[in-house]
Design a protein around this motif. Structure first.
Motif, PDB file in Angstrom:
ATOM      1  N   TYR A   1      -6.775   2.623   4.363  1.00 15.61           N
ATOM      2  CA  TYR A   1      -6.311   1.547   3.839  1.00 15.61           C
ATOM      3  C   TYR A   1      -7.421   0.105   3.483  1.00 15.61           C
ATOM      4  CZ  TYR A   1      -2.055   2.815   4.102  1.00 15.61           C
ATOM      5  OH  TYR A   1      -0.440   3.972   3.335  1.00 15.61           O
TER       6      TYR A   1
ATOM      7  N   ILE B   1      -0.508  -3.260   0.516  1.00 17.83           N
ATOM      8  CA  ILE B   1      -1.697  -4.031   0.958  1.00 17.83           C
ATOM      9  C   ILE B   1      -2.198  -4.709   0.288  1.00 17.83           C
ATOM     10  CG2 ILE B   1      -3.428  -3.459   2.254  1.00 17.83           C
ATOM     11  CD1 ILE B   1      -1.397  -1.036   4.357  1.00 17.83           C
TER      12      ILE B   1
ATOM     13  N   GLY C   1       1.953   2.460   0.677  1.00 23.34           N
ATOM     14  CA  GLY C   1       0.972   0.975   1.221  1.00 23.34           C
ATOM     15  C   GLY C   1      -0.316   0.975   0.852  1.00 23.34           C
TER      16      GLY C   1
ATOM     17  N   THR D   1       5.344  -1.206   8.270  1.00 25.69           N
ATOM     18  CA  THR D   1       5.587   0.489   7.604  1.00 25.69           C
ATOM     19  C   THR D   1       4.394   0.824   7.332  1.00 25.69           C
ATOM     20  OG1 THR D   1       7.725  -1.020   6.793  1.00 25.69           O
ATOM     21  CG2 THR D   1       7.567   0.849   4.944  1.00 25.69           C
ATOM     22  N   SER D   2       3.651   0.336   6.726  1.00 23.51           N
ATOM     23  CA  SER D   2       2.965   1.246   6.045  1.00 23.51           C
ATOM     24  C   SER D   2       2.346   1.992   7.363  1.00 23.51           C
ATOM     25  CB  SER D   2       1.559   0.878   5.636  1.00 23.51           C
ATOM     26  OG  SER D   2       2.126  -0.481   4.490  1.00 23.51           O
TER      27      SER D   2
END
Length: 249
Positions: free
Chosen positions: A230, A24, A20, A192-193
């Motif tokens: 993130y 992302i 990710g 998914t991340s």
């Protein structure tokens, strides 16, 4: 929170953090910081809530069971089939992302030692090595994950510091793509991340002596760490890229 529970939280975080970090920014940067951040926070809260529900089901099932057994015990045969289908879909996506990404790193490392590997050889090698670590048990995974996790955090911090001189606050408010439907379609990448739910039953068994409250805090802390990482990474990428570069993503 004791070191064992902290290590379990880091396993949750380490399961989420990974591919990710590349995916992302590629899918969210074009929509601007605020829209991307809000969607990421919303999905993180949703996956955390789902993980807490799974934690409750695991505890009430007596622990020591896999997702398949828990689903059969709590949802019946029909619920078991549906949950298994969704679980395997998630696992396939996670495995593909991690094997492909890690195999590339293995290939680059091998080349530094003068060893030429094909993509298939790198992928098979990484898969076998990971299988050996997993077969060693949760305790070994816990200790290894702690070391790797702190190395990753240190690397991320250093990268953010290196990006700081070129940071421009004007980029944060710029939106290249205002198609909200396209933004929602990126949810698959974000789900998914934050796909850490699969490790919950194993961690409940690993922390048999922990209270329900401690296990809940373990899940919450483990989910908030990747969210913070993130968000910082998205913030740094958008702040360092101009509109033309965002479109190129």
């Amino acid at each position: 929170m004791n070191t064992k529970l902290l290590g379990s939280s880091l396993i949750i975080s380490g399961t989420a953090l990974g591919a990710g970090m590349l995916a992302i920014p590629m899918v969210l940067a074009q929509f601007g910081l605020w829209y991307g951040a809000l969607l990421m926070i919303f999905i993180c809260f949703g996956t955390t809530y789902a993980a807490l529900l799974l934690l409750e089901a695991t505890i009430k099932s007596g622990g020591g069971l896999g997702l398949n057994s828990i689903a059969r015990k709590t949802l019946g045969k029909g619920g078991q089939l549906v949950s298994n289908a969704l679980l395997y879909a998630l696992l396939i996506c996670l495995l593909m992302a991690y094997i492909l990404g890690a195999a590339d790193l293995v290939n680059q490392l091998a080349q530094k030692f003068g060893v030429d590997l094909t993509n298939y050889q790198s992928q098979i090698g990484f898969t076998l090595l990971s299988g050996i670590v997993i077969a060693a048990g949760t305790g070994v995974i816990d200790k290894l994950n702690r070391a790797l996790f702190f190395i990753m955090i240190a690397s991320l911090s250093a990268t953010l510091l290196f990006l700081l001189p070129d940071f421009s606050s004007n980029n944060l408010a710029r939106v290249i793509n205002d198609d909200h439907f396209a933004l929602i379609k990126t949810s698959a990448v974000l789900f998914t991340s934050f796909g850490f739910m699969v490790v919950i039953p194993s961690l409940v068994s690993y922390n048999k002596e922990a209270t329900d409250k401690q296990l809940r805090n373990m899940v919450i802390v483990g989910s908030l760490i990747p969210l913070a990482c993130y968000l910082c990474w998205l913030f740094a990428v958008i702040g360092n890229l101009n509109p033309e570069q965002l479109v190129a993503l």
